[in-house]
Design a protein around this motif. Structure first.
Motif, PDB file in Angstrom:
ATOM      1  N   ARG A 125       0.827  -1.206   0.000  1.00  0.00           N
ATOM      2  CA  ARG A 125       0.000   0.000   0.000  1.00  0.00           C
ATOM      3  C   ARG A 125       0.858   1.251   0.000  1.00  0.00           C
ATOM      4  NH1 ARG A 125      -2.902   1.381   3.748  1.00  0.00           N
ATOM      5  NH2 ARG A 125      -4.920   1.819   2.790  1.00  0.00           N
ATOM      6  N   SER A 126       1.920   1.244   0.788  1.00  0.00           N
ATOM      7  CA  SER A 126       2.778   2.419   0.898  1.00  0.00           C
ATOM      8  C   SER A 126       3.541   2.685  -0.401  1.00  0.00           C
ATOM      9  CB  SER A 126       3.755   2.238   2.058  1.00  0.00           C
ATOM     10  OG  SER A 126       4.602   3.346   2.186  1.00  0.00           O
ATOM     11  N   LEU A 127       4.064   1.646  -1.030  1.00  0.00           N
ATOM     12  CA  LEU A 127       4.831   1.836  -2.262  1.00  0.00           C
ATOM     13  C   LEU A 127       3.941   2.326  -3.402  1.00  0.00           C
ATOM     14  CD1 LEU A 127       7.233  -1.261  -2.183  1.00  0.00           C
ATOM     15  CD2 LEU A 127       7.768   1.133  -1.669  1.00  0.00           C
ATOM     16  N   VAL A 128       2.733   1.782  -3.497  1.00  0.00           N
ATOM     17  CA  VAL A 128       1.810   2.255  -4.526  1.00  0.00           C
ATOM     18  C   VAL A 128       1.434   3.713  -4.270  1.00  0.00           C
ATOM     19  CG1 VAL A 128      -0.506   1.970  -5.497  1.00  0.00           C
ATOM     20  CG2 VAL A 128       0.916  -0.026  -5.051  1.00  0.00           C
ATOM     21  N   GLY A 129       1.191   4.056  -3.006  1.00  0.00           N
ATOM     22  CA  GLY A 129       0.886   5.442  -2.683  1.00  0.00           C
ATOM     23  C   GLY A 129       2.031   6.372  -3.025  1.00  0.00           C
ATOM     24  N   LEU A 130       3.251   5.956  -2.742  1.00  0.00           N
ATOM     25  CA  LEU A 130       4.421   6.775  -3.055  1.00  0.00           C
ATOM     26  C   LEU A 130       4.545   7.016  -4.551  1.00  0.00           C
ATOM     27  CD1 LEU A 130       7.120   8.104  -2.139  1.00  0.00           C
ATOM     28  CD2 LEU A 130       8.179   5.854  -2.459  1.00  0.00           C
ATOM     29  N   ALA A 131       4.234   6.007  -5.356  1.00  0.00           N
ATOM     30  CA  ALA A 131       4.451   6.118  -6.793  1.00  0.00           C
ATOM     31  C   ALA A 131       3.322   6.848  -7.509  1.00  0.00           C
ATOM     32  CB  ALA A 131       4.634   4.726  -7.394  1.00  0.00           C
ATOM     33  N   ILE A 132       2.053   6.483  -7.217  1.00  0.00           N
ATOM     34  CA  ILE A 132       0.964   7.016  -8.050  1.00  0.00           C
ATOM     35  C   ILE A 132      -0.199   7.616  -7.280  1.00  0.00           C
ATOM     36  CG2 ILE A 132       1.463   5.462  -9.955  1.00  0.00           C
ATOM     37  CD1 ILE A 132      -0.713   3.624  -9.020  1.00  0.00           C
ATOM     38  N   TRP A 134      -0.266   9.225  -3.212  1.00  0.00           N
ATOM     39  CA  TRP A 134       0.271  10.317  -2.399  1.00  0.00           C
ATOM     40  C   TRP A 134       1.641   9.934  -1.860  1.00  0.00           C
ATOM     41  CZ3 TRP A 134      -0.213  15.289  -1.649  1.00  0.00           C
ATOM     42  CH2 TRP A 134       0.446  15.872  -0.570  1.00  0.00           C
ATOM     43  N   PRO A 135       2.688  10.719  -2.173  1.00  0.00           N
ATOM     44  CA  PRO A 135       2.666  11.985  -2.932  1.00  0.00           C
ATOM     45  C   PRO A 135       2.600  11.833  -4.443  1.00  0.00           C
ATOM     46  CG  PRO A 135       4.877  11.507  -2.213  1.00  0.00           C
ATOM     47  CD  PRO A 135       4.015  10.436  -1.607  1.00  0.00           C
ATOM     48  N   PHE A 139       3.348  10.919 -11.506  1.00  0.00           N
ATOM     49  CA  PHE A 139       2.516  11.934 -12.174  1.00  0.00           C
ATOM     50  C   PHE A 139       1.744  12.685 -11.084  1.00  0.00           C
ATOM     51  CE2 PHE A 139       2.839   8.190 -14.916  1.00  0.00           C
ATOM     52  CZ  PHE A 139       3.500   8.734 -16.010  1.00  0.00           C
ATOM     53  N   PRO A 140       2.367  13.673 -10.451  1.00  0.00           N
ATOM     54  CA  PRO A 140       1.822  14.272  -9.235  1.00  0.00           C
ATOM     55  C   PRO A 140       0.360  14.686  -9.295  1.00  0.00           C
ATOM     56  CG  PRO A 140       4.014  15.109  -9.661  1.00  0.00           C
ATOM     57  CD  PRO A 140       3.645  14.267 -10.842  1.00  0.00           C
ATOM     58  N   VAL A 141      -0.072  15.420 -10.309  1.00  0.00           N
ATOM     59  CA  VAL A 141      -1.456  15.913 -10.316  1.00  0.00           C
ATOM     60  C   VAL A 141      -2.415  14.887 -10.913  1.00  0.00           C
ATOM     61  CG1 VAL A 141      -2.992  17.729 -11.153  1.00  0.00           C
ATOM     62  CG2 VAL A 141      -0.656  18.300 -10.444  1.00  0.00           C
ATOM     63  N   ALA A 142      -2.035  14.300 -12.042  1.00  0.00           N
ATOM     64  CA  ALA A 142      -2.906  13.324 -12.686  1.00  0.00           C
ATOM     65  C   ALA A 142      -3.134  12.108 -11.798  1.00  0.00           C
ATOM     66  CB  ALA A 142      -2.306  12.897 -14.023  1.00  0.00           C
ATOM     67  N   SER A 143      -2.092  11.682 -11.094  1.00  0.00           N
ATOM     68  CA  SER A 143      -2.236  10.504 -10.237  1.00  0.00           C
ATOM     69  C   SER A 143      -3.128  10.796  -9.033  1.00  0.00           C
ATOM     70  CB  SER A 143      -0.863  10.021  -9.773  1.00  0.00           C
ATOM     71  OG  SER A 143      -0.215  11.019  -9.002  1.00  0.00           O
ATOM     72  N   LEU A 148      -8.165   9.590  -6.432  1.00  0.00           N
ATOM     73  CA  LEU A 148      -9.412  10.034  -5.809  1.00  0.00           C
ATOM     74  C   LEU A 148     -10.619   9.480  -6.554  1.00  0.00           C
ATOM     75  CD1 LEU A 148     -10.677  11.770  -3.601  1.00  0.00           C
ATOM     76  CD2 LEU A 148     -10.574  13.721  -5.162  1.00  0.00           C
ATOM     77  N   GLY A 149     -10.526   9.420  -7.888  1.00  0.00           N
ATOM     78  CA  GLY A 149     -11.636   8.863  -8.662  1.00  0.00           C
ATOM     79  C   GLY A 149     -11.866   7.395  -8.358  1.00  0.00           C
ATOM     80  N   VAL A 150     -10.792   6.610  -8.258  1.00  0.00           N
ATOM     81  CA  VAL A 150     -10.928   5.189  -7.921  1.00  0.00           C
ATOM     82  C   VAL A 150     -11.529   5.037  -6.534  1.00  0.00           C
ATOM     83  CG1 VAL A 150      -9.635   3.078  -7.438  1.00  0.00           C
ATOM     84  CG2 VAL A 150      -9.068   4.444  -9.449  1.00  0.00           C
ATOM     85  N   LEU A 151     -11.082   5.857  -5.575  1.00  0.00           N
ATOM     86  CA  LEU A 151     -11.583   5.773  -4.210  1.00  0.00           C
ATOM     87  C   LEU A 151     -13.079   6.058  -4.138  1.00  0.00           C
ATOM     88  CD1 LEU A 151     -11.075   5.544  -1.132  1.00  0.00           C
ATOM     89  CD2 LEU A 151     -10.458   7.969  -1.158  1.00  0.00           C
TER      90      LEU A 151
END
Length: 323
Positions: A125-132, A134-135, A139-143, A148-151
């Motif tokens: 969970r942490s590695l996926v969050g780091l990559a795509i 948060w943060p 792709f900082p903004v698109a990701s 948020l859309g998936v959530l």
């Protein structure tokens, strides 16, 4: 207490490895974002402390002429890794699926089968969050928008990291209870046990509860008309009809009390099944105090009423003949 008379929404039931169905409250975007904000504040505090420690190390190495530009960069990478990856992995592993932010919001990460997560789930969970997410270093903004859309669109409230790790975030705390429950009129208890309440939806039950709680505040003739309309609407979607001569307020109170009794029994069975699989979750979701029970309708008469001798109280007239 959660009313379980209606079917649970998608994503609110989990099936454990022992094939036991667990009823949970899935955490949605609002509570999860608040938990994330609390964690970000703590991460900033941790980052500040690590940067101060790094500055001290750099100062000492410069003093002894051992400083190297690569050393400073390596220390910065270590600091960011500890904050962005180490922080959530450490707390979710130590607290069995909770970070300080999730703990404050009453949230917990569990596996898809309802069991507690392990180090590998927290790391994924942490590695996926780091990559795509948060943060979102790729792709900082698109990701952020994609995450948020998936959530928000996922029926189980999962983010991308949850989909990869096979986890789900749930509420550990029970929602606020009704606080007011009408008592079952004793002469109607045996009749109410035979009621078919499948047609009584949540909105109508809520309207009946509000009317019984506030009927003294409604002036006549609106009070009688509203009580008569509610009694007729309830009778049209429930069977069998009430016995002859039953006061309108007693009829509505009996239907609502029986609905609450059945929902309580279903919830008790679900909690017993959950306790057999995961005692910690069942203890966390147990009610903290009993819900008070108050008799609905007009003040109780000095002598207990019986069905043949009952007369309609001034609050609500008896419902029209029900067929």
């Amino acid at each position: 207490m959660k009313d379980t008379s209606a079917p649970a929404a998608p994503g609110e039931r989990l099936v454990s490895g022992e094939a036991v169905e667990l009823e949970v409250r899935v955490a949605r975007a609002g509570s999860r974002v608040l938990a994330l904000l609390l964690d970000i504040i703590l991460q900033l505090v941790l980052l500040t402390a690590l940067l101060m420690a790094t500055a001290l190390v750099i100062y000492l190495t410069v003093k002894v002429s051992l400083f190297d530009g690569g050393l400073g960069q390596a220390l910065m990478v270590i600091d960011l890794t500890l904050v962005l990856v180490g922080y959530p992995v450490f707390w979710e592993t130590l607290l069995r699926g909770r970070t300080p932010g999730k703990l404050a919001m009453g949230l917990r990460v569990v596996r898809d089968d309802g069991g507690p997560i392990r180090f590998r789930h927290a790391l994924a969970r942490s590695l996926v969050g780091l990559a795509i997410e948060w943060p979102g270093l790729l792709f900082p903004v698109a990701s952020w928008l994609a995450g948020l859309g998936v959530l928000m669109l996922n029926p189980s409230g999962k983010r991308i990291g949850d989909l990869v790790a096979g986890t789900i975030v749930i509420h550990e705390r029970t929602p606020a209870s009704w606080g007011w429950v009408p008592a079952m009129p004793p002469p109607l208890a045996q009749w109410a046990a035979l009621l078919d309440l499948t047609g009584l939806d949540d909105s109508l039950a809520l309207a009946v509860r509000h009317f019984l709680a506030r009927n003294r505040e409604i002036g006549e003739p609106a009070r009688t008309a509203l009580g008569q309309a509610l009694a007729s609407e309830v009778a049209s979607c429930t069977t069998p009809p009430p016995p002859p001569g039953v006061p309108g307020w007693a009829y509505l109170a009996a239907v609502l009390a029986e609905r609450h009794r059945r929902a309580s029994h279903r919830l008790a069975r679900a909690r017993a099944a959950s306790a057999s699989v995961w005692p910690g979750l069942a203890a966390a979701m147990a009610p903290r105090r009993p819900v008070p029970t108050i008799v609905a309708g007009p003040p109780a008469p000095a002598v207990p009423w019986t069905l043949p001798a009952a007369q309609p109280p001034p609050a609500v007239r008896p419902p029209a003949p029900l067929r």
